[in-house]
Design a protein around this motif. Structure first.
Motif: not given
Length: 196
Positions: A124-142
């Motif tokens: 759960s914690q890593l998913r939150a970090v990953l989501g934030s990094l994806q938004r920061l880098n304008d990356r598509q979420a999978f």
């Protein structure tokens, strides 16, 4: 630098080393192993070349060359999509699955299981970090199909709310390029703002 940033940087570096070592052991480049790992998890909406490029954050040309190498080595195969004209689906061959058997993700899984950590909380914690990094880098979420905002379970069957198509159970545990976070309204980690 905060301790958590240092720890994440070290974890990333060590994971990259594991990836390089596994790839070299099979006479492959790290990107080849990443594509095989991705295809092992991708559902039928995501086992196409453009999704591979998006997931890895590389160009279509790079993916095209990488897929050609993997196909020549007999690690993947292609099949036509009967319903979508020129669309091509990619699958691991038995040789491709063998390359992944015992590779770094499986070893890491065993290590985490033996650590005694609360793996659900960690995820759960890593998913939150990953989501934030994806938004920061304008990356598509999978994400996993059955954890998607579009996933519908009705009368003992599963359906994609985006496409309207019925989903086999085995497809619902795979990752999808059309994934949308059902918790999208929850506050996310914010990137630090820079002072002028």
């Amino acid at each position: 630098m905060k301790p958590s940033v240092f720890i994440l940087e070290r974890v990333a570096a060590l994971l990259q080393q594991l990836l390089r070592d596994d790839a070299a052991r099979h006479g492959l480049l790290p990107v080849h192993l990443q594509v095989l790992g991705y295809l092992a998890q991708a559902n039928r909406y995501s086992d196409i070349p453009i999704a591979v490029a998006s997931y890895l954050g590389v160009t279509r040309g790079t993916v095209s060359q990488t897929l050609a190498v993997l196909e020549r080595k007999g690690l993947i195969s292609r099949s036509s999509d009967d319903r979508h004209g020129r669309r091509v689906h990619l699958q691991l061959t038995a040789a491709g699955e063998e390359v992944l058997a015992g590779s770094w993700p499986q070893r890491l899984d065993r290590l985490l299981a033996a650590s005694g950590a609360d793996l659900d909380e960690l995820a759960s914690q890593l998913r939150a970090v990953l989501g934030s990094l994806q938004r920061l880098n304008d990356r598509q979420a999978f994400g996993q199909c059955r954890e998607c905002a579009h996933f519908l379970a009705e009368n003992g069957s599963q359906r994609c709310g985006l496409t309207g198509e019925m989903l086999a159970v085995e497809q619902t545990i795979r990752i999808c390029r059309e994934w949308s976070d059902p918790r999208a309204d929850r506050p996310a980690l914010q990137a630090p703002t820079r002072s002028p």
